[in-house]
Design an enzyme around this catalytic site. Sequence first.
Site, PDB file in Angstrom:
ATOM      1  N   CYS A   1       0.840  -1.222   0.061  1.00  0.00           N
ATOM      2  CA  CYS A   1       0.048  -0.230  -0.052  1.00  0.00           C
ATOM      3  C   CYS A   1       0.747   1.308  -0.268  1.00  0.00           C
ATOM      4  O   CYS A   1       2.474   1.126   0.860  1.00  0.00           O
ATOM      5  CB  CYS A   1      -0.632   0.106   1.654  1.00  0.00           C
ATOM      6  SG  CYS A   1      -2.138  -1.469   1.653  1.00  0.00           S
TER       7      CYS A   1
ATOM      8  N   ARG B   1       2.354   1.128  -6.072  1.00  0.00           N
ATOM      9  CA  ARG B   1       2.813  -0.114  -5.131  1.00  0.00           C
ATOM     10  C   ARG B   1       0.951  -0.702  -4.088  1.00  0.00           C
ATOM     11  O   ARG B   1       1.424  -1.834  -3.780  1.00  0.00           O
ATOM     12  CB  ARG B   1       2.845   0.778  -3.697  1.00  0.00           C
ATOM     13  CG  ARG B   1       3.961   1.502  -4.106  1.00  0.00           C
ATOM     14  CD  ARG B   1       4.454   2.078  -2.685  1.00  0.00           C
ATOM     15  NE  ARG B   1       4.428   1.763  -1.006  1.00  0.00           N
ATOM     16  CZ  ARG B   1       6.025   1.495  -0.936  1.00  0.00           C
ATOM     17  NH1 ARG B   1       7.082   1.366  -1.511  1.00  0.00           N
ATOM     18  NH2 ARG B   1       6.038   0.519   0.056  1.00  0.00           N
TER      19      ARG B   1
ATOM     20  N   TRP C   1      -3.188  -2.524  -1.656  1.00  0.00           N
ATOM     21  CA  TRP C   1      -3.569  -3.631  -1.796  1.00  0.00           C
ATOM     22  C   TRP C   1      -3.669  -4.423  -1.153  1.00  0.00           C
ATOM     23  O   TRP C   1      -3.210  -5.057   0.034  1.00  0.00           O
ATOM     24  CB  TRP C   1      -1.484  -3.865  -2.259  1.00  0.00           C
ATOM     25  CG  TRP C   1      -2.177  -4.670  -3.286  1.00  0.00           C
ATOM     26  CD1 TRP C   1      -2.223  -5.252  -4.281  1.00  0.00           C
ATOM     27  CD2 TRP C   1      -1.245  -6.484  -2.376  1.00  0.00           C
ATOM     28  NE1 TRP C   1      -1.152  -6.992  -4.772  1.00  0.00           N
ATOM     29  CE2 TRP C   1      -1.174  -7.366  -3.661  1.00  0.00           C
ATOM     30  CE3 TRP C   1      -1.332  -6.783  -1.214  1.00  0.00           C
ATOM     31  CZ2 TRP C   1      -1.154  -8.842  -3.301  1.00  0.00           C
ATOM     32  CZ3 TRP C   1      -0.977  -8.702  -0.797  1.00  0.00           C
ATOM     33  CH2 TRP C   1      -0.712  -9.049  -2.251  1.00  0.00           C
TER      34      TRP C   1
ATOM     35  N   ASN D   1      -0.135   0.400   6.051  1.00  0.00           N
ATOM     36  CA  ASN D   1       0.198  -0.821   5.414  1.00  0.00           C
ATOM     37  C   ASN D   1       1.159  -2.060   6.453  1.00  0.00           C
ATOM     38  O   ASN D   1       1.277  -1.490   7.564  1.00  0.00           O
ATOM     39  CB  ASN D   1       1.218   0.299   4.989  1.00  0.00           C
ATOM     40  CG  ASN D   1       2.179  -1.016   3.558  1.00  0.00           C
ATOM     41  OD1 ASN D   1       1.649  -1.929   3.841  1.00  0.00           O
ATOM     42  ND2 ASN D   1       2.780   0.173   2.867  1.00  0.00           N
ATOM     43  N   GLY D   2       0.544  -2.922   5.859  1.00  0.00           N
ATOM     44  CA  GLY D   2       1.325  -3.845   6.752  1.00  0.00           C
ATOM     45  C   GLY D   2      -0.273  -4.275   6.838  1.00  0.00           C
ATOM     46  O   GLY D   2      -0.854  -4.841   6.772  1.00  0.00           O
TER      47      GLY D   2
ATOM     48  N   GLU E   1      12.343 -16.393 -16.289  1.00  0.00           N
ATOM     49  CA  GLU E   1      11.593 -15.172 -16.197  1.00  0.00           C
ATOM     50  C   GLU E   1      11.313 -14.126 -17.471  1.00  0.00           C
ATOM     51  O   GLU E   1       9.673 -13.452 -16.990  1.00  0.00           O
ATOM     52  CB  GLU E   1      12.858 -14.034 -15.940  1.00  0.00           C
ATOM     53  CG  GLU E   1      12.931 -12.690 -15.927  1.00  0.00           C
ATOM     54  CD  GLU E   1      12.346 -12.330 -14.633  1.00  0.00           C
ATOM     55  OE1 GLU E   1      11.985 -13.036 -13.706  1.00  0.00           O
ATOM     56  OE2 GLU E   1      11.846 -10.780 -14.854  1.00  0.00           O
TER      57      GLU E   1
ATOM     58  N   LYS F   1       7.060 -12.493 -17.013  1.00  0.00           N
ATOM     59  CA  LYS F   1       6.866 -11.446 -17.539  1.00  0.00           C
ATOM     60  C   LYS F   1       5.648 -11.845 -17.900  1.00  0.00           C
ATOM     61  O   LYS F   1       4.958 -11.054 -18.143  1.00  0.00           O
ATOM     62  CB  LYS F   1       7.563 -11.701 -18.155  1.00  0.00           C
ATOM     63  CG  LYS F   1       9.475 -10.408 -17.937  1.00  0.00           C
ATOM     64  CD  LYS F   1       9.141  -9.010 -17.141  1.00  0.00           C
ATOM     65  CE  LYS F   1       8.564  -9.077 -15.632  1.00  0.00           C
ATOM     66  NZ  LYS F   1       9.196  -9.513 -14.646  1.00  0.00           N
TER      67      LYS F   1
ATOM     68  N   GLU G   1       2.488 -12.011 -15.627  1.00  0.00           N
ATOM     69  CA  GLU G   1       2.513 -11.421 -14.951  1.00  0.00           C
ATOM     70  C   GLU G   1       1.341  -9.969 -16.338  1.00  0.00           C
ATOM     71  O   GLU G   1       0.385  -9.633 -15.310  1.00  0.00           O
ATOM     72  CB  GLU G   1       3.621 -10.584 -15.082  1.00  0.00           C
ATOM     73  CG  GLU G   1       4.520 -11.126 -13.295  1.00  0.00           C
ATOM     74  CD  GLU G   1       5.748 -10.482 -13.615  1.00  0.00           C
ATOM     75  OE1 GLU G   1       5.634  -9.505 -12.589  1.00  0.00           O
ATOM     76  OE2 GLU G   1       6.145 -10.242 -14.019  1.00  0.00           O
TER      77      GLU G   1
ATOM     78  N   HIS H   1       9.573 -35.269 -19.388  1.00  0.00           N
ATOM     79  CA  HIS H   1       9.684 -35.085 -18.417  1.00  0.00           C
ATOM     80  C   HIS H   1       8.202 -34.750 -18.055  1.00  0.00           C
ATOM     81  O   HIS H   1       7.678 -35.291 -16.529  1.00  0.00           O
ATOM     82  CB  HIS H   1      10.851 -34.969 -17.356  1.00  0.00           C
ATOM     83  CG  HIS H   1      11.697 -36.243 -17.709  1.00  0.00           C
ATOM     84  ND1 HIS H   1      12.071 -37.194 -17.169  1.00  0.00           N
ATOM     85  CD2 HIS H   1      13.220 -35.954 -18.060  1.00  0.00           C
ATOM     86  CE1 HIS H   1      12.978 -37.850 -17.557  1.00  0.00           C
ATOM     87  NE2 HIS H   1      14.370 -36.341 -17.438  1.00  0.00           N
TER      88      HIS H   1
ATOM     89  N   LYS I   1       3.609  -3.950  -7.051  1.00  0.00           N
ATOM     90  CA  LYS I   1       5.991  -3.908  -7.066  1.00  0.00           C
ATOM     91  C   LYS I   1       6.435  -4.152  -5.322  1.00  0.00           C
ATOM     92  O   LYS I   1       7.296  -4.980  -5.688  1.00  0.00           O
ATOM     93  CB  LYS I   1       5.346  -2.113  -7.227  1.00  0.00           C
ATOM     94  CG  LYS I   1       6.780  -1.948  -7.908  1.00  0.00           C
ATOM     95  CD  LYS I   1       7.641  -2.542  -8.301  1.00  0.00           C
ATOM     96  CE  LYS I   1       8.746  -2.473  -9.222  1.00  0.00           C
ATOM     97  NZ  LYS I   1       8.749  -3.445 -10.470  1.00  0.00           N
TER      98      LYS I   1
HETATM   99  C1  G6P Z   1       7.038  -8.152  -6.841  1.00  0.00           C
HETATM  100  C2  G6P Z   1       6.970  -7.649  -7.965  1.00  0.00           C
HETATM  101  C3  G6P Z   1       8.342  -8.582  -8.553  1.00  0.00           C
HETATM  102  C4  G6P Z   1      10.113  -8.511  -7.669  1.00  0.00           C
HETATM  103  C5  G6P Z   1       9.226  -9.041  -6.740  1.00  0.00           C
HETATM  104  C6  G6P Z   1      10.468  -9.052  -5.616  1.00  0.00           C
HETATM  105  O1  G6P Z   1       6.597  -9.134  -7.084  1.00  0.00           O
HETATM  106  O2  G6P Z   1       6.114  -7.722  -8.370  1.00  0.00           O
HETATM  107  O3  G6P Z   1       8.135  -7.313  -9.401  1.00  0.00           O
HETATM  108  O4  G6P Z   1      10.645  -9.029  -8.831  1.00  0.00           O
HETATM  109  O5  G6P Z   1       8.330  -8.775  -5.520  1.00  0.00           O
HETATM  110  O6  G6P Z   1      10.767  -7.846  -5.541  1.00  0.00           O
HETATM  111  P1  G6P Z   1      11.785  -6.705  -4.397  1.00  0.00           P
HETATM  112  O7  G6P Z   1      11.406  -5.670  -4.485  1.00  0.00           O
HETATM  113  O8  G6P Z   1      12.474  -7.890  -3.263  1.00  0.00           O
HETATM  114  O9  G6P Z   1      13.409  -6.935  -6.054  1.00  0.00           O
END
Ligand code: G6P
Length: 612
Positions: free
Chosen positions: A2, A27, A76, A102-103, A485, A489, A492, A508, A607
């Site tokens: 948040c 965020r 969030w 937040n938390g 990765e 992407k 996501e 497998h 984020k």
């Molecule tokens: C969230 C974000 C990702 C990120 C992950 C770890 O899931 O959406 O993009 O890779 O957190 O975040 P950090 O800030 O620890 O790299």
Amino acid sequence: MCGIIGYIGEKNCVPILLEGLRRLEYRGYDSAGIALIKDGRFHIQKKAGKVSDLAEAIRLLDGTFTATLGMGHTRWATHGEPNDANAHPHWDATKKIAVIHNGIIENYAAIRTKLVRDGHTFTGKTDTEVLAHLIGVMYEESKDLTTAVRHALAEVEGTYGLVVLSVHEPDKMIAARKGSPLILGVGEGENFVASDASAIVDHTRNVVYLDDGEIAVVTREGFRTVTIDDVSVTKQVQEVTLELSQIERGGYEHFMLKEINEQPETITNAMRGRLLVDQGNVVLGGLRHVMDKLLCARRFVITACGTSWHAGLVGKYMFEQIAKMPTEVEYASEFRYRNPIIRSDDVVFLISQSGETADTLAAAREAKAKHATVLGIVNVVGSSIARESHGGVYIHAGPEIGVASTKAFTSQLTVLALITLMLARARGMSEADGRVLAEEIASLPDKVRAILRNTETIKAIAHEFKDTPTALYLGRGANFPVALEGALKLKEISYIHAEGYPAAEMKHGPIALIDEAMPVVVVVPKDAIYEKVMSNIQEVRARKGRIIAVANEDDDEIEGLAEFVIRVPRTYGFFGPIINVIPLQLLAYYIAVARGTNVDQPRNLAKSVTVE
Ligand code: G6P
């Protein structure tokens, strides 16, 4: 997670709060709200949806919604669905105190049960509303807002970054932090609270980072900080170097596209002043004092989440193959609860873009408690992981706003490459060999630039596959994490199911999925295992899978096998992922755009994940 912003000063704070929320929206973005205090009364607006929905609701109030003290929140959801009622701010029972948070308050259910027994009723399902009521109860006892907040926080378990306002004391904001980042912004006749500097940077660059367990009482004139036990704490005012242009889209349609295109510069920034090409060596100031620990370590452990974990997987290849250091990589969320066997001669690296990811921070604390040397590879300067580590290396990628991480990943890999070269040299690699690797690292930005100049093939592939329900990504060795990765992407931001797999492991299981409709993205650079990956491609082809290859410019064989070929410059094997991931970022981006999804703020994601 948040976003939080608070203002006290002489100006009308509504535009300041809304603009701050807009900047913090990356965020969390499922609901938003604002609380103001004016003429001894609260004025609150909150809405499910984006900050723009909240701004529209406020606009309809026709200028009557103004004040010089207020706070805003973008959410969030953790507890309770994202609707108007669950949006912050939340009231206490008397509606004289409001809280944004937040938390997670972990013992909120027990507190709520007790409060309900005492006659409290709740309008929503959030832990924050319970906290607001608890502060209200404590206020009835102490008749002092700061004391009430201190007493309430003494009873809660969990994490918080929060701001409390009350019409009883309409000359202050109370801010408190435990586990969720919070800063104070120090201005002239005005002061701010925010969950990160981007919200307030156009008003002040002077900030104070609150530490866990600290409470700040912020007035127009200044602030004071105390602990939960009311012990005074002296805080340093620090300057943030963030530029406004770094947090604007700068003509790009999306932050993600801007950040993908920034990579030649961000990779350069990661190595600036650190890579000594002539000497084939690297200097990293943040590791100098732990060099002995690094060189005498029994092993390295890398722990992280999400994309940063993928960077760690590539880092293992670099550390083991080049620096000859045994390395393990683990999800931070697993590491923290596994009671891992960690010794004082282990070095634990935390990789985190935000420096605030709750699981990664907890893993850092776990490793510290077990006396390991704890080092951060972090983007956000002054973030919790950076401050709690024994040392580390900032990646200097600048603010990353798009929720799907791109430039942070390549900068993390660049820093891992630098650490690798520094250690390899310290462990006996010759200057000549070091120079070869240093030149490779120095060449990375131009190679990325070359890929970014030529995106037509990638756009055509995106157009072709935009309606696929699923995709498979394959790679081997250091490019297996690149496959992971690439798949991450895609899922996501486009919501297409995608899996990354080690190419040989495909037989497998995933091979059962392959038919004439299945796109299979294969990362196949001309490295030591090129022939092996080509065999895996044959296996896909035999099942009529549609092959999209990421291959080197001088690879003539691939044309005959793959339906589409994305060309990338040849790069030394273990640094190859920094180059090979770029087309996969672009592919996911263009597919998402073609599908019309919200690229920068994909559903359900956040984020900076500051809850576990
Ligand atoms: C969230 C974000 C990702 C990120 C992950 C770890 O899931 O959406 O993009 O890779 O957190 O975040 P950090 O800030 O620890 O790299």
